[in-house]
Design a protein around this motif. Structure first.
Motif, mmCIF file in Angstrom:
data_model
loop_
_atom_site.group_PDB
_atom_site.id
_atom_site.type_symbol
_atom_site.label_atom_id
_atom_site.label_comp_id
_atom_site.label_asym_id
_atom_site.label_seq_id
_atom_site.Cartn_x
_atom_site.Cartn_y
_atom_site.Cartn_z
ATOM 1 N N ASN A 159 0.816 -1.213 0.000
ATOM 2 C CA ASN A 159 0.000 0.000 0.000
ATOM 3 C C ASN A 159 0.852 1.266 0.000
ATOM 4 N N PHE A 173 -7.018 6.110 1.429
ATOM 5 C CA PHE A 173 -6.977 4.657 1.617
ATOM 6 C C PHE A 173 -8.067 4.219 2.587
ATOM 7 N N ASN A 176 -11.646 4.535 0.972
ATOM 8 C CA ASN A 176 -11.919 3.635 -0.153
ATOM 9 C C ASN A 176 -11.720 2.155 0.193
ATOM 10 N N MET A 177 -10.738 1.859 1.019
ATOM 11 C CA MET A 177 -10.433 0.460 1.350
ATOM 12 C C MET A 177 -11.102 0.009 2.642
ATOM 13 N N GLU A 359 -8.960 5.987 -10.763
ATOM 14 C CA GLU A 359 -8.620 5.709 -9.362
ATOM 15 C C GLU A 359 -8.986 4.292 -8.963
ATOM 16 N N TRP A 362 -6.199 1.741 -9.042
ATOM 17 C CA TRP A 362 -5.300 1.667 -7.889
ATOM 18 C C TRP A 362 -5.902 0.813 -6.777
ATOM 19 N N TRP A 363 -7.218 0.968 -6.548
ATOM 20 C CA TRP A 363 -7.844 0.170 -5.489
ATOM 21 C C TRP A 363 -7.908 -1.298 -5.884
ATOM 22 N N LEU A 421 -15.994 -3.184 -6.172
ATOM 23 C CA LEU A 421 -15.375 -2.258 -7.113
ATOM 24 C C LEU A 421 -16.371 -1.807 -8.183
ATOM 25 N N TYR A 425 -17.569 2.166 -8.083
ATOM 26 C CA TYR A 425 -16.887 3.024 -9.054
ATOM 27 C C TYR A 425 -17.509 2.997 -10.465
#
Length: 428
Positions: A159, A173, A176-177, A359, A362-363, A421, A425
Protein backbone atom coordinates in the motif's frame (compact mmCIF):
# COMPACT_ATOMS: atom_id res chain seq x y z
CA UNK A 1 18.57 -14.68 -19.44
CA UNK A 2 14.82 -14.34 -18.81
CA UNK A 3 14.30 -18.09 -19.38
CA UNK A 4 17.15 -18.89 -16.99
CA UNK A 5 15.67 -16.61 -14.33
CA UNK A 6 12.27 -18.28 -14.70
CA UNK A 7 13.71 -21.79 -14.51
CA UNK A 8 15.72 -21.00 -11.37
CA UNK A 9 12.71 -19.40 -9.69
CA UNK A 10 10.34 -22.24 -10.62
CA UNK A 11 12.76 -24.93 -9.43
CA UNK A 12 13.34 -23.09 -6.14
CA UNK A 13 9.60 -22.54 -5.72
CA UNK A 14 8.90 -26.25 -6.25
CA UNK A 15 11.44 -27.17 -3.58
CA UNK A 16 10.01 -24.57 -1.18
CA UNK A 17 6.46 -25.84 -1.76
CA UNK A 18 7.44 -29.52 -1.50
CA UNK A 19 9.43 -28.86 1.70
CA UNK A 20 11.97 -31.49 0.69
CA UNK A 21 14.72 -29.06 1.65
CA UNK A 22 14.85 -26.16 4.17
CA UNK A 23 13.27 -23.15 2.46
CA UNK A 24 16.01 -20.76 3.62
CA UNK A 25 18.70 -22.95 2.07
CA UNK A 26 16.69 -23.17 -1.17
CA UNK A 27 16.17 -19.40 -1.36
CA UNK A 28 19.83 -18.63 -0.70
CA UNK A 29 20.96 -21.25 -3.21
CA UNK A 30 18.66 -19.80 -5.86
CA UNK A 31 19.99 -16.33 -5.10
CA UNK A 32 23.58 -17.58 -5.31
CA UNK A 33 22.93 -19.19 -8.70
CA UNK A 34 21.46 -16.05 -10.32
CA UNK A 35 24.40 -14.06 -8.95
CA UNK A 36 27.03 -16.57 -10.08
CA UNK A 37 25.78 -16.85 -13.65
CA UNK A 38 25.39 -13.09 -13.96
CA UNK A 39 21.61 -12.74 -14.27
CA UNK A 40 21.96 -10.06 -11.60
CA UNK A 41 25.05 -8.41 -10.18
CA UNK A 42 25.90 -7.12 -6.74
CA UNK A 43 24.52 -3.67 -7.55
CA UNK A 44 21.24 -5.23 -8.69
CA UNK A 45 20.99 -7.50 -5.64
CA UNK A 46 22.07 -5.16 -2.87
CA UNK A 47 21.68 -1.56 -4.03
CA UNK A 48 18.79 -1.41 -6.49
CA UNK A 49 15.32 -0.40 -5.28
CA UNK A 50 13.76 -2.26 -8.21
CA UNK A 51 15.70 -5.54 -8.34
CA UNK A 52 17.48 -5.83 -5.01
CA UNK A 53 16.82 -6.92 -1.46
CA UNK A 54 14.12 -4.76 0.09
CA UNK A 55 16.14 -3.55 3.06
CA UNK A 56 13.15 -1.63 4.40
CA UNK A 57 11.36 -4.94 4.96
CA UNK A 58 14.46 -6.65 6.38
CA UNK A 59 15.25 -3.89 8.88
CA UNK A 60 11.61 -3.36 9.83
CA UNK A 61 11.51 -7.04 10.77
CA UNK A 62 14.86 -6.88 12.58
CA UNK A 63 13.88 -3.87 14.67
CA UNK A 64 10.49 -5.25 15.64
CA UNK A 65 11.93 -8.69 16.44
CA UNK A 66 14.34 -7.07 18.90
CA UNK A 67 11.54 -5.03 20.52
CA UNK A 68 9.29 -8.08 20.81
CA UNK A 69 12.15 -10.15 22.24
CA UNK A 70 12.69 -7.61 25.03
CA UNK A 71 8.96 -7.22 25.63
CA UNK A 72 8.68 -10.98 26.09
CA UNK A 73 10.79 -10.73 29.27
CA UNK A 74 8.13 -8.58 31.00
CA UNK A 75 5.41 -11.24 31.10
CA UNK A 76 3.08 -9.06 28.99
CA UNK A 77 2.33 -11.91 26.61
CA UNK A 78 1.35 -14.24 29.46
CA UNK A 79 -0.90 -11.49 30.86
CA UNK A 80 -2.63 -11.00 27.51
CA UNK A 81 -3.02 -14.75 26.98
CA UNK A 82 -4.75 -15.25 30.33
CA UNK A 83 -6.90 -12.14 29.77
CA UNK A 84 -8.04 -13.41 26.36
CA UNK A 85 -8.95 -16.86 27.67
CA UNK A 86 -10.91 -15.44 30.58
CA UNK A 87 -12.80 -12.93 28.42
CA UNK A 88 -13.77 -15.72 26.02
CA UNK A 89 -14.67 -17.99 28.97
CA UNK A 90 -12.28 -20.64 27.69
CA UNK A 91 -14.23 -21.25 24.46
CA UNK A 92 -11.65 -21.84 21.67
CA UNK A 93 -13.81 -20.45 18.84
CA UNK A 94 -14.50 -17.28 20.85
CA UNK A 95 -10.80 -16.96 21.57
CA UNK A 96 -9.98 -17.31 17.85
CA UNK A 97 -12.56 -14.66 16.96
CA UNK A 98 -11.17 -12.32 19.61
CA UNK A 99 -7.53 -12.78 18.53
CA UNK A 100 -8.41 -12.55 14.82
CA UNK A 101 -10.32 -9.30 15.37
CA UNK A 102 -7.50 -7.79 17.42
CA UNK A 103 -5.00 -8.83 14.74
CA UNK A 104 -7.01 -7.35 11.85
CA UNK A 105 -7.64 -4.02 13.59
CA UNK A 106 -4.04 -3.69 14.76
CA UNK A 107 -2.74 -4.54 11.27
CA UNK A 108 -4.60 -1.56 9.84
CA UNK A 109 -2.89 0.96 12.10
CA UNK A 110 0.54 -0.64 12.50
CA UNK A 111 1.50 -2.98 9.72
CA UNK A 112 0.72 -6.67 9.35
CA UNK A 113 4.28 -7.86 10.01
CA UNK A 114 4.59 -5.92 13.27
CA UNK A 115 1.16 -7.13 14.36
CA UNK A 116 1.86 -10.82 13.86
CA UNK A 117 5.18 -10.44 15.66
CA UNK A 118 3.28 -9.09 18.66
CA UNK A 119 0.26 -11.42 18.56
CA UNK A 120 1.96 -14.75 17.75
CA UNK A 121 3.65 -15.21 21.16
CA UNK A 122 0.33 -14.50 22.88
CA UNK A 123 -1.44 -17.02 20.66
CA UNK A 124 1.06 -19.78 21.32
CA UNK A 125 0.75 -19.22 25.06
CA UNK A 126 -3.06 -19.32 24.86
CA UNK A 127 -3.00 -22.59 22.93
CA UNK A 128 -0.47 -24.14 25.30
CA UNK A 129 -2.55 -23.11 28.30
CA UNK A 130 -5.66 -24.70 26.79
CA UNK A 131 -3.98 -27.79 25.38
CA UNK A 132 -5.11 -27.10 21.80
CA UNK A 133 -3.22 -26.92 18.51
CA UNK A 134 -1.42 -23.67 17.72
CA UNK A 135 -1.51 -24.11 13.93
CA UNK A 136 -5.13 -23.11 13.09
CA UNK A 137 -4.93 -20.06 15.37
CA UNK A 138 -1.67 -18.84 13.83
CA UNK A 139 -2.92 -19.38 10.28
CA UNK A 140 -6.21 -17.59 11.04
CA UNK A 141 -4.34 -14.62 12.49
CA UNK A 142 -1.97 -14.13 9.59
CA UNK A 143 -4.87 -14.37 7.13
CA UNK A 144 -6.68 -11.73 9.19
CA UNK A 145 -3.58 -9.53 9.27
CA UNK A 146 -3.40 -9.46 5.48
CA UNK A 147 -7.10 -8.59 5.28
CA UNK A 148 -6.94 -5.90 7.97
CA UNK A 149 -3.69 -4.45 6.67
CA UNK A 150 -5.37 -3.62 3.37
CA UNK A 151 -7.48 -0.91 5.03
CA UNK A 152 -4.82 1.80 5.35
CA UNK A 153 -1.76 3.27 3.68
CA UNK A 154 0.58 1.82 6.31
CA UNK A 155 -1.19 -1.48 6.98
CA UNK A 156 0.50 -3.51 4.26
CA UNK A 157 3.86 -2.67 2.59
CA UNK A 158 2.42 -2.77 -0.98
CA UNK A 159 0.00 0.00 0.00
CA UNK A 160 2.90 2.36 0.68
CA UNK A 161 4.18 1.77 -2.86
CA UNK A 162 0.69 2.28 -4.32
CA UNK A 163 0.16 5.45 -2.28
CA UNK A 164 3.42 6.88 -3.54
CA UNK A 165 2.83 6.01 -7.21
CA UNK A 166 -0.83 6.99 -7.23
CA UNK A 167 -0.47 10.08 -5.04
CA UNK A 168 -2.96 8.64 -2.54
CA UNK A 169 -2.90 9.64 1.14
CA UNK A 170 -3.85 7.90 4.39
CA UNK A 171 -7.41 9.23 4.42
CA UNK A 172 -8.09 8.20 0.81
CA UNK A 173 -6.98 4.66 1.62
CA UNK A 174 -9.15 4.51 4.71
CA UNK A 175 -12.26 5.86 2.92
CA UNK A 176 -11.92 3.64 -0.15
CA UNK A 177 -10.43 0.46 1.35
CA UNK A 178 -11.91 0.59 4.84
CA UNK A 179 -15.50 -0.39 3.94
CA UNK A 180 -14.59 -3.44 1.88
CA UNK A 181 -12.02 -4.58 4.46
CA UNK A 182 -14.70 -4.38 7.17
CA UNK A 183 -17.05 -6.49 5.04
CA UNK A 184 -14.28 -9.01 4.28
CA UNK A 185 -13.36 -9.27 7.96
CA UNK A 186 -16.96 -9.96 9.01
CA UNK A 187 -17.29 -12.69 6.38
CA UNK A 188 -13.95 -14.18 7.39
CA UNK A 189 -14.95 -14.30 11.06
CA UNK A 190 -18.23 -15.99 10.15
CA UNK A 191 -16.31 -18.60 8.13
CA UNK A 192 -13.83 -19.44 10.92
CA UNK A 193 -15.98 -22.24 12.37
CA UNK A 194 -16.17 -23.93 8.96
CA UNK A 195 -12.66 -23.11 7.77
CA UNK A 196 -11.00 -24.55 10.88
CA UNK A 197 -13.58 -27.17 11.81
CA UNK A 198 -12.24 -29.86 14.11
CA UNK A 199 -9.71 -27.48 15.65
CA UNK A 200 -11.69 -26.31 18.66
CA UNK A 201 -11.14 -29.07 21.20
CA UNK A 202 -9.55 -28.17 24.53
CA UNK A 203 -8.58 -29.84 27.79
CA UNK A 204 -11.36 -28.95 30.28
CA UNK A 205 -8.98 -29.21 33.24
CA UNK A 206 -6.54 -26.77 31.65
CA UNK A 207 -9.38 -24.34 30.93
CA UNK A 208 -10.39 -24.44 34.60
CA UNK A 209 -6.79 -23.84 35.65
CA UNK A 210 -6.48 -20.79 33.40
CA UNK A 211 -9.82 -19.35 34.53
CA UNK A 212 -8.55 -19.52 38.12
CA UNK A 213 -5.38 -17.55 37.34
CA UNK A 214 -4.84 -13.88 38.14
CA UNK A 215 -3.38 -12.32 34.99
CA UNK A 216 -1.71 -9.53 36.98
CA UNK A 217 0.59 -12.08 38.58
CA UNK A 218 2.02 -12.89 35.14
CA UNK A 219 3.82 -9.53 34.94
CA UNK A 220 7.45 -10.20 35.88
CA UNK A 221 9.06 -6.78 35.44
CA UNK A 222 6.79 -3.73 35.77
CA UNK A 223 9.57 -1.17 35.17
CA UNK A 224 10.68 -2.87 31.97
CA UNK A 225 7.04 -3.12 30.86
CA UNK A 226 6.63 0.65 31.27
CA UNK A 227 9.79 1.27 29.24
CA UNK A 228 8.58 -1.11 26.52
CA UNK A 229 5.19 0.59 26.51
CA UNK A 230 6.73 4.04 26.04
CA UNK A 231 8.99 2.86 23.22
CA UNK A 232 6.17 0.98 21.49
CA UNK A 233 3.95 4.06 21.70
CA UNK A 234 6.68 6.16 20.10
CA UNK A 235 7.21 3.51 17.41
CA UNK A 236 3.48 3.36 16.64
CA UNK A 237 3.33 7.16 16.38
CA UNK A 238 6.32 6.97 14.04
CA UNK A 239 4.55 4.37 11.89
CA UNK A 240 1.35 6.38 11.62
CA UNK A 241 3.10 9.69 11.02
CA UNK A 242 6.00 8.41 8.93
CA UNK A 243 5.10 10.68 6.00
CA UNK A 244 5.05 13.72 8.30
CA UNK A 245 8.34 12.83 10.01
CA UNK A 246 9.85 11.69 6.69
CA UNK A 247 11.07 8.48 8.28
CA UNK A 248 10.50 5.07 6.72
CA UNK A 249 8.91 2.46 9.03
CA UNK A 250 12.16 0.49 8.94
CA UNK A 251 14.08 3.46 10.38
CA UNK A 252 11.41 3.95 13.04
CA UNK A 253 11.68 0.29 14.05
CA UNK A 254 15.48 0.39 14.26
CA UNK A 255 15.45 3.60 16.31
CA UNK A 256 12.85 2.05 18.61
CA UNK A 257 14.92 -1.11 19.03
CA UNK A 258 18.08 0.87 19.79
CA UNK A 259 16.27 3.10 22.29
CA UNK A 260 14.75 0.12 24.10
CA UNK A 261 18.12 -1.64 24.28
CA UNK A 262 19.61 1.46 25.93
CA UNK A 263 16.71 1.96 28.35
CA UNK A 264 16.48 -1.69 29.35
CA UNK A 265 20.20 -2.44 29.55
CA UNK A 266 19.56 -5.72 27.75
CA UNK A 267 22.70 -7.62 26.75
CA UNK A 268 23.34 -8.51 23.08
CA UNK A 269 22.92 -12.23 23.74
CA UNK A 270 19.44 -11.57 25.13
CA UNK A 271 18.00 -9.22 22.53
CA UNK A 272 19.58 -11.00 19.56
CA UNK A 273 18.08 -14.31 20.73
CA UNK A 274 14.66 -13.06 19.63
CA UNK A 275 15.71 -12.39 16.03
CA UNK A 276 14.46 -14.89 13.43
CA UNK A 277 17.67 -15.02 11.38
CA UNK A 278 16.37 -17.80 9.13
CA UNK A 279 13.36 -15.70 8.18
CA UNK A 280 15.50 -12.67 7.36
CA UNK A 281 17.86 -14.76 5.22
CA UNK A 282 14.93 -16.40 3.44
CA UNK A 283 13.59 -12.97 2.54
CA UNK A 284 16.98 -11.87 1.26
CA UNK A 285 17.28 -14.91 -1.02
CA UNK A 286 13.70 -14.59 -2.23
CA UNK A 287 14.12 -10.89 -3.05
CA UNK A 288 17.24 -11.59 -5.11
CA UNK A 289 15.53 -14.35 -7.13
CA UNK A 290 12.51 -12.14 -7.76
CA UNK A 291 14.86 -9.29 -8.63
CA UNK A 292 16.21 -11.49 -11.41
CA UNK A 293 12.67 -11.85 -12.78
CA UNK A 294 12.24 -8.08 -12.59
CA UNK A 295 15.57 -7.25 -14.25
CA UNK A 296 15.04 -9.67 -17.12
CA UNK A 297 11.58 -8.23 -17.72
CA UNK A 298 9.59 -11.36 -16.90
CA UNK A 299 7.21 -9.79 -14.38
CA UNK A 300 6.79 -6.67 -16.48
CA UNK A 301 6.03 -8.80 -19.53
CA UNK A 302 3.34 -10.78 -17.69
CA UNK A 303 1.83 -7.64 -16.20
CA UNK A 304 2.02 -5.94 -19.59
CA UNK A 305 0.05 -8.75 -21.22
CA UNK A 306 -2.70 -8.18 -18.70
CA UNK A 307 -2.64 -4.44 -19.35
CA UNK A 308 -2.75 -4.87 -23.14
CA UNK A 309 -5.75 -7.18 -22.85
CA UNK A 310 -7.98 -4.41 -21.45
CA UNK A 311 -8.66 -2.88 -24.87
CA UNK A 312 -9.71 0.45 -23.37
CA UNK A 313 -12.51 -1.03 -21.26
CA UNK A 314 -12.21 0.50 -17.79
CA UNK A 315 -14.34 -2.07 -15.94
CA UNK A 316 -12.55 -4.97 -17.62
CA UNK A 317 -9.21 -3.36 -16.79
CA UNK A 318 -10.13 -3.03 -13.12
CA UNK A 319 -11.31 -6.64 -12.85
CA UNK A 320 -8.27 -7.92 -14.72
CA UNK A 321 -5.89 -5.98 -12.47
CA UNK A 322 -7.72 -7.36 -9.41
CA UNK A 323 -7.55 -11.01 -10.50
CA UNK A 324 -4.04 -10.96 -11.99
CA UNK A 325 -2.71 -9.14 -8.93
CA UNK A 326 -4.27 -11.69 -6.57
CA UNK A 327 -2.72 -14.62 -8.45
CA UNK A 328 0.76 -13.20 -9.10
CA UNK A 329 1.10 -11.59 -5.66
CA UNK A 330 0.48 -14.96 -4.06
CA UNK A 331 3.26 -16.54 -6.10
CA UNK A 332 6.06 -13.95 -6.19
CA UNK A 333 5.34 -11.96 -2.99
CA UNK A 334 3.14 -8.89 -3.19
CA UNK A 335 5.88 -6.29 -2.51
CA UNK A 336 8.01 -6.79 -5.66
CA UNK A 337 4.87 -7.47 -7.69
CA UNK A 338 3.34 -4.11 -6.77
CA UNK A 339 6.65 -2.34 -7.32
CA UNK A 340 6.66 -3.72 -10.88
CA UNK A 341 2.94 -3.38 -11.63
CA UNK A 342 2.39 0.13 -10.29
CA UNK A 343 4.08 1.93 -13.24
CA UNK A 344 1.85 -0.05 -15.61
CA UNK A 345 -1.26 0.90 -13.63
CA UNK A 346 -0.11 4.52 -13.70
CA UNK A 347 0.07 4.31 -17.48
CA UNK A 348 -3.37 2.70 -17.62
CA UNK A 349 -4.89 5.52 -15.58
CA UNK A 350 -3.97 7.91 -18.38
CA UNK A 351 -6.07 5.88 -20.84
CA UNK A 352 -9.39 6.61 -19.12
CA UNK A 353 -11.08 10.01 -19.12
CA UNK A 354 -13.15 9.42 -15.99
CA UNK A 355 -10.94 10.05 -12.91
CA UNK A 356 -13.17 7.74 -10.83
CA UNK A 357 -12.43 4.84 -13.19
CA UNK A 358 -8.72 5.69 -13.16
CA UNK A 359 -8.62 5.71 -9.36
CA UNK A 360 -10.47 2.39 -9.26
CA UNK A 361 -7.43 0.79 -10.92
CA UNK A 362 -5.30 1.67 -7.89
CA UNK A 363 -7.84 0.17 -5.49
CA UNK A 364 -8.05 -2.96 -7.64
CA UNK A 365 -4.26 -3.28 -7.48
CA UNK A 366 -4.27 -2.79 -3.70
CA UNK A 367 -7.09 -5.26 -3.08
CA UNK A 368 -5.63 -7.88 -5.41
CA UNK A 369 -2.11 -7.60 -4.03
CA UNK A 370 -3.11 -7.44 -0.34
CA UNK A 371 -5.70 -10.23 -0.48
CA UNK A 372 -3.54 -12.23 -2.90
CA UNK A 373 -0.85 -12.25 -0.23
CA UNK A 374 -2.97 -14.91 1.51
CA UNK A 375 -2.80 -17.25 -1.48
CA UNK A 376 0.39 -19.11 -0.51
CA UNK A 377 2.80 -19.33 2.38
CA UNK A 378 5.23 -16.96 0.62
CA UNK A 379 2.64 -14.49 -0.72
CA UNK A 380 3.19 -11.85 1.97
CA UNK A 381 5.86 -10.93 4.50
CA UNK A 382 3.55 -11.71 7.44
CA UNK A 383 3.08 -15.29 6.19
CA UNK A 384 6.81 -15.97 6.13
CA UNK A 385 7.27 -14.43 9.57
CA UNK A 386 4.53 -16.57 11.13
CA UNK A 387 5.92 -19.77 9.59
CA UNK A 388 9.38 -18.87 10.84
CA UNK A 389 8.16 -18.18 14.37
CA UNK A 390 6.10 -21.35 14.46
CA UNK A 391 9.03 -23.48 13.34
CA UNK A 392 11.31 -21.91 15.89
CA UNK A 393 8.82 -22.63 18.68
CA UNK A 394 8.51 -26.29 17.70
CA UNK A 395 5.23 -26.07 15.76
CA UNK A 396 6.17 -26.12 12.07
CA UNK A 397 3.42 -25.12 9.64
CA UNK A 398 3.87 -26.71 6.25
CA UNK A 399 3.64 -24.75 3.01
CA UNK A 400 0.52 -26.68 2.01
CA UNK A 401 -1.18 -26.53 5.40
CA UNK A 402 -1.10 -22.77 5.07
CA UNK A 403 -1.80 -22.60 1.35
CA UNK A 404 -4.90 -24.86 1.52
CA UNK A 405 -6.55 -22.34 3.83
CA UNK A 406 -5.04 -19.32 2.10
CA UNK A 407 -6.38 -20.30 -1.33
CA UNK A 408 -9.93 -20.49 0.02
CA UNK A 409 -9.67 -17.13 1.79
CA UNK A 410 -8.08 -15.45 -1.25
CA UNK A 411 -10.82 -16.73 -3.53
CA UNK A 412 -13.51 -15.61 -1.08
CA UNK A 413 -12.06 -12.13 -0.58
CA UNK A 414 -11.48 -11.50 -4.29
CA UNK A 415 -15.01 -12.67 -5.16
CA UNK A 416 -16.39 -10.16 -2.64
CA UNK A 417 -14.03 -7.37 -3.76
CA UNK A 418 -15.10 -7.59 -7.42
CA UNK A 419 -18.74 -6.49 -6.95
CA UNK A 420 -17.59 -3.84 -4.46
CA UNK A 421 -15.37 -2.26 -7.11
CA UNK A 422 -18.17 -2.40 -9.68
CA UNK A 423 -20.84 -0.98 -7.38
CA UNK A 424 -18.72 1.79 -5.96
CA UNK A 425 -16.89 3.02 -9.05
CA UNK A 426 -19.02 2.00 -12.03
CA UNK A 427 -22.66 1.24 -11.18
CA UNK A 428 -23.66 4.65 -9.79
Amino acid sequence: MSIVAVVIFVVAYVFIASEKLPKTAVALTGAAVVLLIGVVGSKDAFFSADTGVDWNVIFLLLGMMIIVGILRRTGAFEYTAIWAVKRAKGKPLRIMVLLVTITAVASAFLDNVTTVLLIAPVTMLVCDRLGTSRVPFLIAEVLASNIGGAATLIGDPPNIIIGSRGNLDFNEFLVNMGPIVLIELIVFVICLRWLFRGSFTVDPEKVSDVMALNEREAIKDTKLLIKCGIVLLLVFIGFIGHSVFELDPSIVALIGAGLLILLSGTKPKQYLAGVEWETLLFFAGLFIMIGALVKTGVIKYIAGLAADATAGNALFAVMLVLVVSAVLSGIVDNIPYVATMSPIVLQLTNDFADPVHSEALWWALALGADFGGNLTAVGASANVVILGLAKREGTPISFWDFTKKGMIVTLLTVVIAAPYLWLRYFAF
